[in-house]
Design an enzyme around this catalytic site. Structure first.
Site, short mmCIF file in Angstrom:
data_model
loop_
_atom_site.label_atom_id
_atom_site.label_comp_id
_atom_site.label_asym_id
_atom_site.label_seq_id
_atom_site.Cartn_x
_atom_site.Cartn_y
_atom_site.Cartn_z
N CYS A 106 -19.68 -92.76 69.34
CA CYS A 106 -19.61 -94.13 68.82
C CYS A 106 -20.67 -94.33 67.73
O CYS A 106 -20.62 -93.69 66.69
CB CYS A 106 -19.74 -95.12 69.97
SG CYS A 106 -19.39 -96.84 69.53
N HIS A 126 -17.78 -94.32 65.52
CA HIS A 126 -16.94 -95.52 65.61
C HIS A 126 -16.67 -95.96 64.16
O HIS A 126 -17.54 -95.85 63.30
CB HIS A 126 -17.69 -96.62 66.37
CG HIS A 126 -16.84 -97.79 66.68
ND1 HIS A 126 -16.53 -98.76 65.76
CD2 HIS A 126 -16.20 -98.14 67.83
CE1 HIS A 126 -15.75 -99.66 66.30
NE2 HIS A 126 -15.52 -99.31 67.56
#
Length: 189
Positions: A106, A126
């Protein structure tokens, strides 16, 4: 063969799923996982207000190293805290110098950027962290869900947490073990 060892560094604001799911998957594979609190052994408040109790403080966990993999969960505040930590920098620099696996998910890979780790590697973050990660053109960006380039393993976010954990297992213990761990999880192919 000695069992593999993982260090998951847990900072305030970490994404819960990106911490717990890979930890669980690695433990199912028989990897000895230490979840270390960045600032101590007290419960850590994560991004969605879930409290996670670390196994040890990062300071104590460092004394038990080296580890086969260092894992950095995401979460914007969590990644920022990892990025600002001199202790995390030292651990990552040591892991990189030993050619040990470094896994980040992420926003977690932005800590690699902050500490100058894995420059030139193909990475994924992400989507909201992509611009920050690509600032300075230190990495090649991938659109994969999980990307392994040498000793750098990265992944997109909460929805790829199982794949991320299984990729760590495969990197440390092989595809057969990863498949054995995956089967009872009833994951969608």
């Amino acid at each position: 063969m000695a069992s593999k060892r993982a260090l998951v560094i847990l900072a305030k604001g970490a994404e819960e799923m990106e911490t717990v799911i890979p930890t669980d998957v690695m433990r199912r594979a028989g990897i000895k996982v230490t979840v270390a609190g960045l600032t101590g052994k007290e419960p850590v408040q994560c991004s969605r207000d879930v409290l996670i109790c670390p196994d040890a403080s990062l300071e104590d966990a460092r004394k038990e190293g080296p580890y086969d993999v260092i894992v950095l969960p995401g979460g914007n505040l969590g990644a920022q805290n990892l990025s600002e930590s001199a202790a995390v920098k030292d651990i990552l620099k040591d892991q990189e110098s030993r050619k040990g696996l470094i896994a980040a998910i992420c926003a977690g890979p932005t800590a690699l950027l902050a500490h100058g780790i894995g420059f030139g590697s193909k990475v994924i973050t992400h989507p909201l962290a992509k611009d920050k990660m690509m600032n300075g053109a230190h990495y090649c960006y991938s659109e994969s869900r999980v990307e392994k380039d040498g000793n750098i393993l990265t992944s997109r976010g909460p929805g790829t947490s199982f794949e991320f954990g299984l990729a760590i297992v495969e990197a440390l213990m092989g595809k057969e073990v990863a498949e054995q761990v995956k089967a009872p999880l009833i994951l969608k192919d």
